[in-house]
Scaffold this motif. Structure first.
Motif, PDB file in Angstrom:
ATOM      1  N   ASP A 310       0.836  -1.203   0.000  1.00  0.00           N
ATOM      2  CA  ASP A 310       0.000   0.000   0.000  1.00  0.00           C
ATOM      3  C   ASP A 310       0.871   1.254   0.000  1.00  0.00           C
ATOM      4  O   ASP A 310       1.833   1.364   0.776  1.00  0.00           O
ATOM      5  N   ASN A 311       0.513   2.221  -0.851  1.00  0.00           N
ATOM      6  CA  ASN A 311       1.304   3.441  -0.971  1.00  0.00           C
ATOM      7  C   ASN A 311       0.474   4.556  -1.587  1.00  0.00           C
ATOM      8  O   ASN A 311      -0.580   4.318  -2.192  1.00  0.00           O
ATOM      9  N   GLY A 312       0.942   5.772  -1.443  1.00  0.00           N
ATOM     10  CA  GLY A 312       0.233   6.914  -2.006  1.00  0.00           C
ATOM     11  C   GLY A 312       0.417   7.060  -3.494  1.00  0.00           C
ATOM     12  O   GLY A 312      -0.423   7.652  -4.177  1.00  0.00           O
ATOM     13  N   ALA A 313       1.516   6.507  -4.033  1.00  0.00           N
ATOM     14  CA  ALA A 313       1.770   6.619  -5.466  1.00  0.00           C
ATOM     15  C   ALA A 313       0.662   5.972  -6.280  1.00  0.00           C
ATOM     16  O   ALA A 313       0.260   6.480  -7.330  1.00  0.00           O
ATOM     17  N   MET A 314       0.149   4.842  -5.802  1.00  0.00           N
ATOM     18  CA  MET A 314      -0.877   4.140  -6.571  1.00  0.00           C
ATOM     19  C   MET A 314      -2.168   4.952  -6.630  1.00  0.00           C
ATOM     20  O   MET A 314      -2.860   4.964  -7.651  1.00  0.00           O
ATOM     21  N   VAL A 315      -2.486   5.656  -5.544  1.00  0.00           N
ATOM     22  CA  VAL A 315      -3.683   6.488  -5.515  1.00  0.00           C
ATOM     23  C   VAL A 315      -3.497   7.703  -6.425  1.00  0.00           C
ATOM     24  O   VAL A 315      -4.405   8.083  -7.181  1.00  0.00           O
ATOM     25  N   ALA A 316      -2.314   8.308  -6.361  1.00  0.00           N
ATOM     26  CA  ALA A 316      -2.027   9.445  -7.237  1.00  0.00           C
ATOM     27  C   ALA A 316      -2.029   9.021  -8.701  1.00  0.00           C
ATOM     28  O   ALA A 316      -2.486   9.772  -9.569  1.00  0.00           O
ATOM     29  N   ALA A 317      -1.520   7.815  -8.979  1.00  0.00           N
ATOM     30  CA  ALA A 317      -1.487   7.325 -10.364  1.00  0.00           C
ATOM     31  C   ALA A 317      -2.892   7.167 -10.928  1.00  0.00           C
ATOM     32  O   ALA A 317      -3.172   7.559 -12.070  1.00  0.00           O
ATOM     33  N   LEU A 318      -3.799   6.592 -10.121  1.00  0.00           N
ATOM     34  CA  LEU A 318      -5.176   6.444 -10.587  1.00  0.00           C
ATOM     35  C   LEU A 318      -5.853   7.802 -10.691  1.00  0.00           C
ATOM     36  O   LEU A 318      -6.593   8.076 -11.643  1.00  0.00           O
ATOM     37  N   GLY A 319      -5.596   8.680  -9.725  1.00  0.00           N
ATOM     38  CA  GLY A 319      -6.158  10.022  -9.795  1.00  0.00           C
ATOM     39  C   GLY A 319      -5.709  10.765 -11.041  1.00  0.00           C
ATOM     40  O   GLY A 319      -6.511  11.466 -11.687  1.00  0.00           O
ATOM     41  N   ALA A 320      -4.440  10.624 -11.394  1.00  0.00           N
ATOM     42  CA  ALA A 320      -3.924  11.285 -12.594  1.00  0.00           C
ATOM     43  C   ALA A 320      -4.609  10.759 -13.851  1.00  0.00           C
ATOM     44  O   ALA A 320      -4.921  11.523 -14.773  1.00  0.00           O
ATOM     45  N   GLN A 321      -4.855   9.445 -13.887  1.00  0.00           N
ATOM     46  CA  GLN A 321      -5.564   8.878 -15.025  1.00  0.00           C
ATOM     47  C   GLN A 321      -6.998   9.405 -15.096  1.00  0.00           C
ATOM     48  O   GLN A 321      -7.534   9.641 -16.184  1.00  0.00           O
ATOM     49  N   MET A 322      -7.620   9.580 -13.938  1.00  0.00           N
ATOM     50  CA  MET A 322      -8.973  10.155 -13.896  1.00  0.00           C
ATOM     51  C   MET A 322      -8.981  11.540 -14.531  1.00  0.00           C
ATOM     52  O   MET A 322      -9.872  11.895 -15.319  1.00  0.00           O
ATOM     53  N   VAL A 323      -7.988  12.344 -14.177  1.00  0.00           N
ATOM     54  CA  VAL A 323      -7.902  13.701 -14.719  1.00  0.00           C
ATOM     55  C   VAL A 323      -7.607  13.671 -16.220  1.00  0.00           C
ATOM     56  O   VAL A 323      -8.257  14.365 -17.012  1.00  0.00           O
ATOM     57  N   LEU A 324      -6.644  12.849 -16.626  1.00  0.00           N
ATOM     58  CA  LEU A 324      -6.254  12.783 -18.033  1.00  0.00           C
ATOM     59  C   LEU A 324      -7.395  12.313 -18.922  1.00  0.00           C
ATOM     60  O   LEU A 324      -7.521  12.744 -20.078  1.00  0.00           O
ATOM     61  N   LYS A 325      -8.235  11.426 -18.410  1.00  0.00           N
ATOM     62  CA  LYS A 325      -9.338  10.891 -19.205  1.00  0.00           C
ATOM     63  C   LYS A 325     -10.642  11.661 -18.999  1.00  0.00           C
ATOM     64  O   LYS A 325     -11.688  11.269 -19.526  1.00  0.00           O
ATOM     65  N   GLY A 326     -10.572  12.738 -18.234  1.00  0.00           N
ATOM     66  CA  GLY A 326     -11.737  13.589 -18.069  1.00  0.00           C
ATOM     67  C   GLY A 326     -12.856  12.994 -17.247  1.00  0.00           C
ATOM     68  O   GLY A 326     -14.023  13.355 -17.420  1.00  0.00           O
ATOM     69  N   ARG A 327     -12.536  12.086 -16.328  1.00  0.00           N
ATOM     70  CA  ARG A 327     -13.571  11.513 -15.465  1.00  0.00           C
ATOM     71  C   ARG A 327     -14.047  12.566 -14.463  1.00  0.00           C
ATOM     72  O   ARG A 327     -13.237  13.346 -13.952  1.00  0.00           O
ATOM     73  N   PRO A 328     -15.332  12.600 -14.170  1.00  0.00           N
ATOM     74  CA  PRO A 328     -15.847  13.623 -13.248  1.00  0.00           C
ATOM     75  C   PRO A 328     -15.292  13.437 -11.842  1.00  0.00           C
ATOM     76  O   PRO A 328     -15.146  12.305 -11.370  1.00  0.00           O
ATOM     77  N   PRO A 329     -14.991  14.533 -11.158  1.00  0.00           N
ATOM     78  CA  PRO A 329     -14.478  14.421  -9.792  1.00  0.00           C
ATOM     79  C   PRO A 329     -15.575  14.023  -8.812  1.00  0.00           C
ATOM     80  O   PRO A 329     -16.760  14.078  -9.121  1.00  0.00           O
ATOM     81  N   SER A 330     -15.165  13.639  -7.624  1.00  0.00           N
ATOM     82  CA  SER A 330     -16.097  13.329  -6.548  1.00  0.00           C
ATOM     83  C   SER A 330     -16.526  14.626  -5.873  1.00  0.00           C
ATOM     84  O   SER A 330     -15.884  15.665  -6.021  1.00  0.00           O
ATOM     85  N   ASN A 331     -17.614  14.570  -5.114  1.00  0.00           N
ATOM     86  CA  ASN A 331     -18.000  15.750  -4.349  1.00  0.00           C
ATOM     87  C   ASN A 331     -17.482  15.618  -2.917  1.00  0.00           C
ATOM     88  O   ASN A 331     -17.010  14.564  -2.502  1.00  0.00           O
ATOM     89  N   LEU A 332     -17.594  16.697  -2.174  1.00  0.00           N
ATOM     90  CA  LEU A 332     -17.024  16.722  -0.831  1.00  0.00           C
ATOM     91  C   LEU A 332     -17.837  15.933   0.187  1.00  0.00           C
ATOM     92  O   LEU A 332     -17.473  15.873   1.359  1.00  0.00           O
ATOM     93  N   ALA A 333     -18.935  15.315  -0.261  1.00  0.00           N
ATOM     94  CA  ALA A 333     -19.752  14.518   0.653  1.00  0.00           C
ATOM     95  C   ALA A 333     -19.441  13.030   0.559  1.00  0.00           C
ATOM     96  O   ALA A 333     -20.118  12.218   1.186  1.00  0.00           O
ATOM     97  N   ILE A 334     -18.396  12.646  -0.200  1.00  0.00           N
ATOM     98  CA  ILE A 334     -18.112  11.213  -0.365  1.00  0.00           C
ATOM     99  C   ILE A 334     -17.784  10.579   0.984  1.00  0.00           C
ATOM    100  O   ILE A 334     -17.121  11.189   1.832  1.00  0.00           O
ATOM    101  N   PRO A 335     -18.244   9.347   1.195  1.00  0.00           N
ATOM    102  CA  PRO A 335     -17.972   8.671   2.471  1.00  0.00           C
ATOM    103  C   PRO A 335     -16.684   7.856   2.416  1.00  0.00           C
ATOM    104  O   PRO A 335     -16.109   7.648   1.342  1.00  0.00           O
ATOM    105  N   ALA A 336     -16.263   7.410   3.565  1.00  0.00           N
ATOM    106  CA  ALA A 336     -15.243   6.362   3.647  1.00  0.00           C
ATOM    107  C   ALA A 336     -15.999   5.046   3.642  1.00  0.00           C
ATOM    108  O   ALA A 336     -16.711   4.732   4.591  1.00  0.00           O
ATOM    109  N   ASP A 337     -15.875   4.305   2.558  1.00  0.00           N
ATOM    110  CA  ASP A 337     -16.677   3.097   2.353  1.00  0.00           C
ATOM    111  C   ASP A 337     -15.811   1.855   2.555  1.00  0.00           C
ATOM    112  O   ASP A 337     -15.084   1.437   1.651  1.00  0.00           O
TER     113      ASP A 337
END
Length: 347
Positions: A310-337
């Motif tokens: 487990d590491n932060g790089a993997m989360v940043a990597a997926l987040g970067a792909q979300m941005v590059l592919k234009g996926r909609p962001p989450s809202n500030l009400a998202i839960p910890a699921d």
């Protein structure tokens, strides 16, 4: 490179506080603060201890990641965070921190799936993922086979563990053998000095079990078989050949994992296998997977060991792909699921 999005990723699903910075598909820095030593005396992760450790480590770890990457928080274009699955309290710390950062910086927030992040991290190691990719994730909490046409949007579960995950079995067998927690690295080291002399069972690989659970995993029976074998030796007053037991147990786990992964690739017509998760750091698993992929004409992709856990790089990597592919962001009400399904890539 300056036109590529800079994404800060936060991972707190278990006992490691991870903060990664990825620009586009390039990893700038991955900072980790682990609380594993605090849990070792309990023989496993204590959720309350993990949550408190995340609270204490969060700000220093973010500061260290930015300092070592040579960036400031003002440079960040988006924040990504593991919103599930994982330990509820631990996830809450990461999600709350990410919300605060995104709000303060005025940047998008992406709540992402922990398991999909383990797939995405290979992008910063070996470049863009082939589409589709067959991914096998093996860790303390998960043993999963996934068909991944698009890691930002389309992840399909082919099979998973029906009882103990592979990493959990490593920890429990290590305890039987008197080895420290976490058990995976210690069994791996012990196995190098031993030989595969014991034929331990391979769960869900024959007969009706295989028909009903073609791509599922079960390691509970294997764990029990090892414990009974050791107990029988001790009851007879014989020495337990620790290295041989470790090697034989490890061989059984890696045999099942790689056998099912290759079968899944063949049956779904996928020419690429990617392995992630903490158990992917195991030397025997990496070697056997390479041997079997070479024999089957399948390309194997495995990140370096430091990116498998487990590491932060993997989360940043997926987040970067979300941005590059234009996926909609989450809202500030998202839960910890804590039970977020793997097929739900983003919150």
């Amino acid at each position: 490179m300056t036109d590529q999005p800079l994404v800060l990723g936060i991972e707190t699903s278990c006992d490691e506080t991870g903060v990664g910075l990825v620009r586009g598909e390039t990893l700038l820095f991955d900072a980790i603060a682990s609380s594993v030593d605090e849990h070792a005396r309990f023989g496993g992760v204590v959720p309350e201890v993990a949550s408190r450790a995340h609270l204490e480590a969060m700000v220093p770890t973010i500061e260290r990641a930015c300092r070592e990457a040579g960036v400031t928080l003002r440079d960040v274009d988006a924040v990504a965070v593991t919103s599930g699955p994982g330990l509820a309290g631990a996830l809450m710390v990461g999600v709350a921190s990410a919300k605060a950062l995104a709000l303060a910086l005025g940047v998008p927030l992406h709540g992402v799936n922990h398991l999909a992040s383990h797939v995405a991290v290979d992008i910063v190691e070996h470049g863009p993922l082939p589409e589709p990719t067959l991914a096998m994730l093996v860790s303390g909490g998960h043993s999963s086979l996934l068909l991944v046409p698009d890691v930002t949007h389309d992840v399909r579960s082919l099979g998973s563990t029906i009882d103990d995950a592979a990493g959990e079995a490593f920890d429990k067998v290590a305890r039987v053998l008197g080895l420290p927690f976490p058990g995976g690295p210690h069994i791996d080291r012990a196995a190098r000095e031993g030989s595969v002399t014991i034929d331990f069972p391979r769960g869900l690989t024959t007969g009706r079990d295989m028909e009903r659970h073609r791509f599922d995993f079960s390691f509970s029976g294997l764990k029990t078989a090892v414990a009974r074998w050791v107990q029988a030796k001790e009851a007879a007053g014989e020495a337990v050949p620790l290295a041989d037991v470790a090697a034989s147990f490890q061989e059984a786990v890696t045999d099942v994992l790689t056998r099912k992964a290759i079968l899944a690739c063949r049956e779904h017509g996928v020419g690429h296998l990617q392995i992630g998760g903490g158990v992917a750091a195991n030397s025997r698993l990496r070697a056997m997977a390479q041997e079997r992929c070479d024999a089957a004409g399948i390309e194997l992709r495995v990140p370096r060991p430091g990116l498998c856990t487990d590491n932060g790089a993997m989360v940043a990597a997926l987040g970067a792909q979300m941005v590059l592919k234009g996926r909609p962001p989450s809202n500030l009400a998202i839960p910890a699921d804590s039970s977020m399904p793997v097929t739900q890539v983003s919150a």
